[in-house]
Write an enzyme that holds these catalytic residues in place. Structure first.
Site, PDB file in Angstrom:
ATOM      1  N   LYS A 134       4.774  -2.954  -1.304  1.00 18.33           N
ATOM      2  CA  LYS A 134       5.812  -1.927  -1.371  1.00 18.33           C
ATOM      3  C   LYS A 134       6.703  -2.119  -2.600  1.00 18.33           C
ATOM      4  O   LYS A 134       7.173  -1.148  -3.207  1.00 18.33           O
ATOM      5  CB  LYS A 134       6.658  -1.961  -0.100  1.00 18.33           C
ATOM      6  CG  LYS A 134       6.060  -1.211   1.071  1.00 18.33           C
ATOM      7  CD  LYS A 134       6.051   0.290   0.831  1.00 18.33           C
ATOM      8  CE  LYS A 134       5.757   1.064   2.101  1.00 18.33           C
ATOM      9  NZ  LYS A 134       5.807   2.528   1.862  1.00 18.33           N
ATOM     10  N   ILE A 182       2.903  -9.956   2.079  1.00 19.51           N
ATOM     11  CA  ILE A 182       1.910  -9.020   1.562  1.00 19.51           C
ATOM     12  C   ILE A 182       2.422  -7.584   1.595  1.00 19.51           C
ATOM     13  O   ILE A 182       2.344  -6.851   0.607  1.00 19.51           O
ATOM     14  CB  ILE A 182       0.584  -9.174   2.337  1.00 19.51           C
ATOM     15  CG1 ILE A 182       0.008 -10.573   2.077  1.00 19.51           C
ATOM     16  CG2 ILE A 182      -0.407  -8.096   1.948  1.00 19.51           C
ATOM     17  CD1 ILE A 182      -1.165 -10.931   2.937  1.00 19.51           C
ATOM     18  N   TYR A 183       2.980  -7.186   2.739  1.00 19.80           N
ATOM     19  CA  TYR A 183       3.549  -5.841   2.846  1.00 19.80           C
ATOM     20  C   TYR A 183       4.705  -5.674   1.859  1.00 19.80           C
ATOM     21  O   TYR A 183       4.783  -4.675   1.133  1.00 19.80           O
ATOM     22  CB  TYR A 183       4.029  -5.601   4.268  1.00 19.80           C
ATOM     23  CG  TYR A 183       4.797  -4.312   4.470  1.00 19.80           C
ATOM     24  CD1 TYR A 183       4.129  -3.100   4.611  1.00 19.80           C
ATOM     25  CD2 TYR A 183       6.187  -4.309   4.518  1.00 19.80           C
ATOM     26  CE1 TYR A 183       4.824  -1.911   4.784  1.00 19.80           C
ATOM     27  CE2 TYR A 183       6.889  -3.129   4.694  1.00 19.80           C
ATOM     28  CZ  TYR A 183       6.210  -1.933   4.824  1.00 19.80           C
ATOM     29  OH  TYR A 183       6.909  -0.756   4.994  1.00 19.80           O
ATOM     30  N   GLY A 184       5.617  -6.641   1.828  1.00 16.16           N
ATOM     31  CA  GLY A 184       6.778  -6.547   0.956  1.00 16.16           C
ATOM     32  C   GLY A 184       6.391  -6.468  -0.510  1.00 16.16           C
ATOM     33  O   GLY A 184       6.964  -5.687  -1.283  1.00 16.16           O
TER      34      GLY A 184
END
Length: 235
Positions: free
Chosen positions: A145, A140-142
């Site tokens: 970003k 999710i973070y990757g």
């Protein structure tokens, strides 16, 4: 938090360099004022603090109007969370995506509009090596970003002839408040090292840098691994 600096054009005495004035925009006034105090102690006085609200455009336009434009704008926004992926709390997952892509992307668009109008300045976007190939353990973070990184790269190409430069900085694991409590990944770095690499890059023509630089080769290799192999790596 967006950070911008404008060189004072008023007085230059002998070989003394002209000063820079910082504009700090963010959501937490107390932290902004603390950062302004630290800048003052470092020889960068009179930083302007402004609090972002839902209307990013109004605050960004006000900062550019007050300063008459900026030489350097730094977009350093991000939250780390939802590490459990599909099992993460949905609200947490949505917040990670909102902050890292929607909110950051909004600031990116507003700043670039102002800079294109003035045909000057460099926008520094703090990204991450995770955008090269989002990992299952940090999807999710990757992915969020990666969206911001792609937006910055695409808009940089779109305004290449305007005199505005976009510099995307892709650090590896950085030892900050955001990563406190996590085990450092290989080639972990520090905020100071990222800042120094960014300053060096500002003097050149690069559009994207990795910190430390060796991560460029490592993640280029990872990006081209067959998926069946990549998903088995302990990343």
């Amino acid at each position: 938090m967006p950070w911008a600096a404008r060189r004072s054009r008023s007085i230059r005495t002998g070989s003394t360099p002209s000063t820079r004035r910082a504009y700090l925009l963010g959501r937490d006034r107390a932290r902004l004022e603390q950062a302004a105090a630290e800048l003052d102690q470092s020889g960068c006085p009179d930083a302007v603090v402004d609090v972002l609200d839902a209307d990013h455009g109004e605050v960004v336009e006000r900062a550019f109007a007050q300063a008459g434009g900026f030489e350097v704008v730094v977009l350093a926004v991000g939250v780390l969370g939802a590490q459990a992926g599909l099992d993460a709390n949905p609200s947490e997952a949505f917040e990670v995506m909102r902050v890292n892509f929607v909110g950051s992307g909004s600031l990116l668009l507003w700043c670039l509009r102002e800079m294109r109008e003035r045909r000057e300045g460099t926008l520094v976007v703090l990204s991450t090596v995770a955008v090269e190939r989002p990992r299952g353990s940090n999807a999710i973070y990757g992915a969020a970003k990666a969206g911001l990184d792609a937006l910055a790269q695409g808009l940089a190409d779109a305004i290449a002839s305007s005199g505005v430069r976009v510099l995307v900085v892709r650090p590896g694991f950085v030892k900050t408040r955001m990563t406190a409590g996590l085990s450092p990944a290989p080639f972990a770095t520090t905020p100071e090292a990222v800042a120094e690499a960014t300053v060096r890059a500002l003097a050149g023509r690069a559009h994207t840098i990795w910190v430390p630089a060796r991560l460029r080769l490592i993640f280029t290799t990872l990006r081209h691994l067959p998926r069946a192999i990549y998903r088995r790596l302990p990343l």
